[in-house]
Design a protein around this motif. Structure first.
Motif, mmCIF file in Angstrom:
data_model
loop_
_atom_site.group_PDB
_atom_site.id
_atom_site.type_symbol
_atom_site.label_atom_id
_atom_site.label_comp_id
_atom_site.label_asym_id
_atom_site.label_seq_id
_atom_site.Cartn_x
_atom_site.Cartn_y
_atom_site.Cartn_z
ATOM 1 N N HIS A 114 -4.266 4.143 10.502
ATOM 2 C CA HIS A 114 -3.798 3.626 11.857
ATOM 3 C C HIS A 114 -2.501 2.895 11.446
ATOM 4 C CE1 HIS A 114 -7.975 3.894 12.970
ATOM 5 N NE2 HIS A 114 -7.693 4.470 13.960
ATOM 6 N N LEU A 115 -2.308 1.895 10.699
ATOM 7 C CA LEU A 115 -0.981 1.085 10.500
ATOM 8 C C LEU A 115 -0.180 1.910 9.713
ATOM 9 C CD1 LEU A 115 -0.222 -1.668 11.554
ATOM 10 C CD2 LEU A 115 -0.061 -2.253 9.030
ATOM 11 N N ASN A 122 -0.439 8.780 -5.027
ATOM 12 C CA ASN A 122 -0.255 7.532 -5.152
ATOM 13 C C ASN A 122 0.596 7.138 -6.391
ATOM 14 O OD1 ASN A 122 -2.057 6.940 -3.139
ATOM 15 N ND2 ASN A 122 -3.390 5.602 -4.284
ATOM 16 N N ASN A 133 -2.045 9.444 0.626
ATOM 17 C CA ASN A 133 -3.423 8.906 1.321
ATOM 18 C C ASN A 133 -4.645 9.280 0.586
ATOM 19 O OD1 ASN A 133 -4.239 7.402 3.967
ATOM 20 N ND2 ASN A 133 -5.528 9.369 4.173
ATOM 21 N N ARG A 134 -5.707 8.640 0.655
ATOM 22 C CA ARG A 134 -6.795 9.046 -0.025
ATOM 23 C C ARG A 134 -7.479 10.254 0.379
ATOM 24 N NH1 ARG A 134 -11.568 4.851 0.310
ATOM 25 N NH2 ARG A 134 -11.445 5.413 2.598
ATOM 26 N N THR A 135 -7.475 10.712 1.785
ATOM 27 C CA THR A 135 -7.718 11.832 2.333
ATOM 28 C C THR A 135 -6.232 12.542 2.710
ATOM 29 O OG1 THR A 135 -9.564 10.830 3.254
ATOM 30 C CG2 THR A 135 -8.808 13.048 4.299
ATOM 31 N N LYS A 147 -4.874 14.047 5.827
ATOM 32 C CA LYS A 147 -3.978 12.750 7.033
ATOM 33 C C LYS A 147 -2.696 12.922 6.720
ATOM 34 C CE LYS A 147 -6.934 9.151 8.087
ATOM 35 N NZ LYS A 147 -7.369 7.785 7.755
ATOM 36 N N VAL A 155 0.335 -4.818 3.639
ATOM 37 C CA VAL A 155 0.284 -5.195 4.902
ATOM 38 C C VAL A 155 -1.454 -5.792 5.016
ATOM 39 C CG1 VAL A 155 1.800 -3.889 5.717
ATOM 40 C CG2 VAL A 155 -0.521 -3.054 5.591
ATOM 41 N N ALA A 156 -1.971 -6.012 3.895
ATOM 42 C CA ALA A 156 -3.374 -6.487 4.024
ATOM 43 C C ALA A 156 -3.698 -7.741 4.435
ATOM 44 C CB ALA A 156 -3.886 -5.927 2.778
ATOM 45 N N VAL A 197 -3.443 -0.054 2.953
ATOM 46 C CA VAL A 197 -5.038 0.056 2.502
ATOM 47 C C VAL A 197 -5.590 -1.347 3.242
ATOM 48 C CG1 VAL A 197 -4.725 1.827 1.061
ATOM 49 C CG2 VAL A 197 -5.030 -0.662 0.395
ATOM 50 N N ARG A 198 -7.003 -1.124 3.385
ATOM 51 C CA ARG A 198 -7.817 -2.174 3.573
ATOM 52 C C ARG A 198 -7.769 -3.320 2.728
ATOM 53 N NH1 ARG A 198 -12.289 -0.004 7.797
ATOM 54 N NH2 ARG A 198 -10.884 1.256 9.303
ATOM 55 N N SER A 253 -0.717 -9.882 15.783
ATOM 56 C CA SER A 253 -1.339 -8.531 15.516
ATOM 57 C C SER A 253 -2.700 -8.359 16.486
ATOM 58 C CB SER A 253 -1.706 -8.517 14.212
ATOM 59 O OG SER A 253 -2.182 -7.155 13.715
HETATM 60 N N1 LIG Z 1 -4.363 -1.994 12.184
HETATM 61 C C1 LIG Z 1 -3.791 -2.943 12.691
HETATM 62 O O1 LIG Z 1 -3.399 -3.444 13.845
HETATM 63 C C2 LIG Z 1 -3.171 -3.870 11.608
HETATM 64 C C3 LIG Z 1 -2.284 -5.050 11.805
HETATM 65 C C4 LIG Z 1 -1.760 -5.619 10.743
HETATM 66 C C5 LIG Z 1 -2.198 -5.464 9.390
HETATM 67 N N2 LIG Z 1 -3.444 -4.223 9.386
HETATM 68 C C6 LIG Z 1 -3.763 -3.963 7.765
HETATM 69 O O2 LIG Z 1 -3.411 -2.728 7.563
HETATM 70 C C7 LIG Z 1 -4.268 -2.380 6.593
HETATM 71 C C8 LIG Z 1 -4.539 -0.834 6.965
HETATM 72 O O3 LIG Z 1 -5.389 -1.019 8.387
HETATM 73 P P1 LIG Z 1 -5.696 0.314 9.324
HETATM 74 O O4 LIG Z 1 -5.953 -0.068 10.389
HETATM 75 O O5 LIG Z 1 -4.419 1.273 8.996
HETATM 76 O O6 LIG Z 1 -7.041 0.918 8.413
HETATM 77 P P2 LIG Z 1 -7.436 2.373 8.267
HETATM 78 O O7 LIG Z 1 -6.972 3.390 9.422
HETATM 79 O O8 LIG Z 1 -8.708 2.335 7.712
HETATM 80 O O9 LIG Z 1 -6.341 3.139 7.065
HETATM 81 C C9 LIG Z 1 -6.413 2.635 5.788
HETATM 82 C C10 LIG Z 1 -6.125 3.884 4.956
HETATM 83 O O10 LIG Z 1 -6.129 3.578 3.604
HETATM 84 C C11 LIG Z 1 -6.283 4.853 2.975
HETATM 85 N N3 LIG Z 1 -6.897 4.589 1.656
HETATM 86 C C12 LIG Z 1 -8.000 3.753 1.174
HETATM 87 N N4 LIG Z 1 -8.076 3.998 -0.110
HETATM 88 C C13 LIG Z 1 -6.986 4.688 -0.408
HETATM 89 C C14 LIG Z 1 -6.499 4.902 -1.943
HETATM 90 N N5 LIG Z 1 -7.071 4.572 -3.113
HETATM 91 N N6 LIG Z 1 -5.290 5.686 -2.121
HETATM 92 C C15 LIG Z 1 -4.532 6.079 -0.886
HETATM 93 N N7 LIG Z 1 -5.040 5.558 0.397
HETATM 94 C C16 LIG Z 1 -5.954 5.060 0.397
HETATM 95 C C17 LIG Z 1 -7.451 5.520 3.935
HETATM 96 O O11 LIG Z 1 -7.561 6.864 3.501
HETATM 97 P P3 LIG Z 1 -8.702 7.925 4.021
HETATM 98 O O12 LIG Z 1 -8.109 8.635 5.213
HETATM 99 O O13 LIG Z 1 -9.500 8.378 2.943
HETATM 100 O O14 LIG Z 1 -9.744 6.736 4.939
HETATM 101 C C18 LIG Z 1 -6.903 5.226 5.348
HETATM 102 O O15 LIG Z 1 -6.066 6.227 5.704
HETATM 103 C C19 LIG Z 1 -5.320 -3.482 6.481
HETATM 104 O O16 LIG Z 1 -5.178 -3.987 5.259
HETATM 105 C C20 LIG Z 1 -5.277 -4.284 7.729
HETATM 106 O O17 LIG Z 1 -5.320 -5.596 7.380
HETATM 107 C C21 LIG Z 1 -3.648 -3.377 10.323
#
Ligand SMILES: NC(=O)c1ccc[n+]([C@@H]2O[C@H](COP(=O)([O-])OP(=O)(O)OC[C@H]3O[C@@H](n4cnc5c(N)ncnc54)[C@H](OP(=O)(O)O)[C@@H]3O)[C@@H](O)[C@H]2O)c1
Length: 269
Positions: A11-12, A55, A35-37, A40, A94-95, A69-70, A169
């Motif tokens: 998402h982010l 990566n 990205n892992r997948t 996407k 951004v984690a 990533v998370r 956020s």
């Molecule tokens: N969403 C928000 O509003 C927001 C705001 C501020 C900060 N953040 C931070 O942003 C981070 C991501 O949040 P999100 O909401 O975007 O989560 P998300 O949608 O789950 O995205 C995480 C992405 O990381 C990928 N990933 C995981 N392991 C990986 C690896 N080893 N190599 C490459 N890619 C990998 C995942 O791939 P897959 O496609 O395989 O799952 C997924 O696409 C978090 O740390 C969160 O704290 C989010």
């Protein structure tokens, strides 16, 4: 010419790539993402003109690497590419809940943290920034400039990150949840929820614009005239809301603490 890398296009990460490229802050040909997948990031590359890579390639070829990533995945992602990281590279995580100190313990790059908001989809909202001691004035200008192109960048103290992230956020979700309760209360009084939602959304947009030039207290004073109807409603909110918001901060702080403990326990196998 700086090359920018993005690891994680969920998402982010995908929002940042789309908005940085779409706003013209970064040229698509200067962006690599992974990205892992893979499907996407391939779709994102098709839509934006950036390059989809691994990566390892992102880390090797980028000057600035955004880790999107998370929190529990950060250590593994960085550990896999540590051998490519050094003080010539700037890593921006951004984690949430992964401190600069923690990042520095497994990442030998210059470091910053950013906490963006999905409001940047509308080129609005706030991105919180905190810079490591090893960043340069040029790093700070570059990163603040990028986030200012898609909203407003605000440098803060790291110790305040969690509370401030609630105000920025998470807040779009909180505002939406509050307004939904407003709509549901109107529905309980016989108003159709579709009509109530349309009216509240339009009023919220107008209120946001009024607040560009007005404080909250000033707006309350101008709308809630003494002895009028609005004043009665405002008093109910002032009586009921402090406890609710204190509970909200307590609940989110407890959740941050859980995540921090898990982050501390993670070890690379
Ligand atoms: N969403 C928000 O509003 C927001 C705001 C501020 C900060 N953040 C931070 O942003 C981070 C991501 O949040 P999100 O909401 O975007 O989560 P998300 O949608 O789950 O995205 C995480 C992405 O990381 C990928 N990933 C995981 N392991 C990986 C690896 N080893 N190599 C490459 N890619 C990998 C995942 O791939 P897959 O496609 O395989 O799952 C997924 O696409 C978090 O740390 C969160 O704290 C989010």
């Amino acid at each position: 010419m700086t090359t920018f890398g993005f690891i994680g296009t969920g998402h982010l990460g995908s929002m940042l790539v789309k908005q940085f490229v779409g706003s013209g802050a970064i040229q698509a040909e200067r962006v690599l993402a992974s990205n892992r997948t893979a499907e996407k990031v391939d779709l994102l590359a098709e839509a934006t003109g950036i390059r989809s890579v691994s990566n390892r390639v992102v880390t090797e070829l980028s000057d600035v690497i955004f880790i999107c990533v998370r929190p529990l995945e950060v250590r593994d992602v960085l550990s896999d590419v540590t051998y490519l990281l050094n003080s010539q590279k700037l890593v921006v995580s951004v984690a949430g809940d992964v401190s600069l100190e923690k990042l520095q313990s497994f990442c030998p790059a210059r470091l910053a943290r950013a906490f963006p908001s999905m409001a940047s989809l509308k080129l609005q909202g706030v991105t919180l920034l905190v810079f490591g001691d090893n960043t340069t004035a040029e790093d700070q200008r570059l990163i603040a400039g990028l986030f200012n192109a898609i909203g407003q960048a605000v440098e803060v103290e790291e110790k305040d990150f969690a509370v401030l992230a609630d105000l920025t956020s998470s807040a779009p979700g909180y505002f939406a949840a509050l307004m939904r309760e407003f709509v549901l209360a109107a529905e309980r009084r016989g108003i159709s929820p579709e009509l109530a939602e349309r009216l509240v959304k339009q009023t919220l947009l107008g209120t946001a614009l009024l607040l560009e030039e007005e404080s909250f207290a000033g707006l309350i004073e101008s709308v809630a005239t003494i002895g009028g109807i609005t004043e009665v409603g405002v008093k109910v909110i002032q009586r009921e809301a402090p406890g609710m918001f204190d509970q909200l901060f307590q609940a989110t702080e407890a959740r941050h603490e859980q995540v921090r403990k898990k982050v501390d326990l993670i070890r690379k196998v």
